[in-house]
Design a protein around this motif. Structure first.
Motif, PDB file in Angstrom:
ATOM      1  N   LYS A  22       0.941  -1.292  -0.065  1.00 17.56           N
ATOM      2  CA  LYS A  22       0.014   0.035   0.154  1.00 17.56           C
ATOM      3  C   LYS A  22       1.017   1.333   0.030  1.00 17.56           C
ATOM      4  N   ASP A  23       2.076   1.292   0.756  1.00 16.83           N
ATOM      5  CA  ASP A  23       2.901   2.211   0.940  1.00 16.83           C
ATOM      6  C   ASP A  23       3.479   2.619  -0.634  1.00 16.83           C
ATOM      7  N   LYS A  24       3.825   1.533  -1.077  1.00 18.28           N
ATOM      8  CA  LYS A  24       4.716   1.811  -2.577  1.00 18.28           C
ATOM      9  C   LYS A  24       4.048   1.997  -3.645  1.00 18.28           C
ATOM     10  N   PHE A  25       2.810   1.215  -3.708  1.00 21.01           N
ATOM     11  CA  PHE A  25       1.899   1.237  -4.813  1.00 21.01           C
ATOM     12  C   PHE A  25       0.721   1.646  -4.741  1.00 21.01           C
ATOM     13  N   GLY A  26       0.170   1.941  -3.578  1.00 19.28           N
ATOM     14  CA  GLY A  26      -1.076   2.528  -3.460  1.00 19.28           C
ATOM     15  C   GLY A  26      -2.335   1.445  -3.690  1.00 19.28           C
ATOM     16  N   ILE A  27      -1.904   0.207  -3.470  1.00 18.14           N
ATOM     17  CA  ILE A  27      -2.865  -0.875  -3.496  1.00 18.14           C
ATOM     18  C   ILE A  27      -3.138  -1.688  -2.352  1.00 18.14           C
ATOM     19  N   GLU A  28      -4.373  -2.010  -2.156  1.00 14.69           N
ATOM     20  CA  GLU A  28      -4.807  -2.986  -0.922  1.00 14.69           C
ATOM     21  C   GLU A  28      -4.996  -4.241  -1.337  1.00 14.69           C
ATOM     22  N   VAL A  29      -4.375  -5.359  -0.479  1.00 16.12           N
ATOM     23  CA  VAL A  29      -4.524  -6.672  -0.723  1.00 16.12           C
ATOM     24  C   VAL A  29      -4.883  -7.427   0.227  1.00 16.12           C
ATOM     25  N   THR A  30      -5.654  -8.316   0.237  1.00 10.75           N
ATOM     26  CA  THR A  30      -6.171  -9.355   1.422  1.00 10.75           C
ATOM     27  C   THR A  30      -5.054 -10.657   1.342  1.00 10.75           C
ATOM     28  N   ASP A  31      -5.097 -11.504   2.340  1.00  7.36           N
ATOM     29  CA  ASP A  31      -4.362 -12.746   2.495  1.00  7.36           C
ATOM     30  C   ASP A  31      -4.672 -13.656   1.393  1.00  7.36           C
ATOM     31  N   LYS A  32      -5.930 -13.734   1.067  1.00  8.15           N
ATOM     32  CA  LYS A  32      -6.236 -14.367  -0.108  1.00  8.15           C
ATOM     33  C   LYS A  32      -5.724 -14.134  -1.466  1.00  8.15           C
ATOM     34  N   GLN A  33      -5.580 -12.840  -1.696  1.00  8.75           N
ATOM     35  CA  GLN A  33      -4.805 -12.370  -3.016  1.00  8.75           C
ATOM     36  C   GLN A  33      -3.285 -12.553  -2.979  1.00  8.75           C
ATOM     37  N   LEU A  34      -2.788 -12.498  -1.689  1.00 12.30           N
ATOM     38  CA  LEU A  34      -1.337 -12.803  -1.722  1.00 12.30           C
ATOM     39  C   LEU A  34      -1.168 -14.279  -1.560  1.00 12.30           C
ATOM     40  N   ALA A  35      -2.188 -15.071  -1.217  1.00 12.00           N
ATOM     41  CA  ALA A  35      -1.981 -16.640  -1.350  1.00 12.00           C
ATOM     42  C   ALA A  35      -1.968 -17.010  -3.028  1.00 12.00           C
ATOM     43  N   ASN A  36      -2.882 -16.184  -3.452  1.00 14.53           N
ATOM     44  CA  ASN A  36      -3.090 -16.561  -5.079  1.00 14.53           C
ATOM     45  C   ASN A  36      -2.109 -16.090  -5.921  1.00 14.53           C
TER      46      ASN A  36
END
Length: 204
Positions: free
Chosen positions: A31-45
């Motif tokens: 979020k700090d570097k790219f301004g994106i918000e991701v969930t645990d599920k998205q990280l796992a994918n």
């Protein structure tokens, strides 16, 4: 949350940090570097679809009260430092996606937000506009609605302050219309209904 399409730059950054940080910290760094918000599920994918390296730390994605940090008493090896040092932010570093105070954006629900303070404090634009125009600070129990239901109409006459109880009444009775005057009449009805409820509670 909608599916996130990872850019090459994001994936390269993720490959560097994924093995060495818990998911919660990874999400904050992204979020700090790219301004994106991701969930645990998205990280796992992302890991499954892009062959990210396995974590070298235990990871549940969160820390619980009383839980001992995974790295307590451990010293980071020089090899690990070399791998991740380019992802560290130096003091005073400004991320590439930094937005100055006064910047605006649209959130996932279609509401316009305005940045009101550093490092990353945002507020609903219509609420902020109402407060500035009327010179008052709204309480947590007060909200501002669009009299015509249009989230993009920021005419000050279209912004109406109501309590959360009033808003619940308006929604339940379907008293928010495209005609702003009808909505304002509905607001007055909700306020009368609220006063009646308060009087009944006192009598009880």
């Amino acid at each position: 949350m909608a599916r996130h399409v990872w850019s090459e730059e994001e994936l390269e950054f993720l490959k560097e940090i994924y093995p060495h940080y818990p998911n919660r910290e990874i999400a904050k760094m992204l979020k700090d570097k790219f301004g994106i918000e991701v969930t645990d599920k998205q990280l796992a994918n992302a890991r499954n679809n892009n062959g990210l390296p396995k974590k070298v730390i235990p990871n549940s994605g969160i820390y619980r009260k009383g839980k001992e940090p995974w790295n307590k008493g451990k010293t980071m090896s020089e090899e690990t430092k070399e791998k991740i040092k380019k992802t560290w932010f130096k003091k005073g570093h400004i991320p590439e996606n930094h937005r100055p105070i006064g910047s605006t954006r649209i959130d996932r629900d279609g509401y316009k937000l305005i940045k009101i303070a550093e490092p990353n404090k945002w507020a609903l634009y219509h609420r902020h506009l109402y407060e500035k125009t009327h010179g008052e600070k709204l309480s947590k129990n007060e909200v501002v609605i669009f009299a015509d239901g249009d989230k993009t109409n920021f005419d000050i006459d279209n912004l109406v302050k109501v309590s959360r109880a009033n808003l619940l009444f308006l929604n339940n009775k379907k008293l928010i219309f495209e005609d702003p005057e009808l909505t304002k009449t509905g607001v007055n009805v909700s306020k009368v209904a609220e006063k009646i409820r308060q009087r009944e509670r006192k009598e009880d």
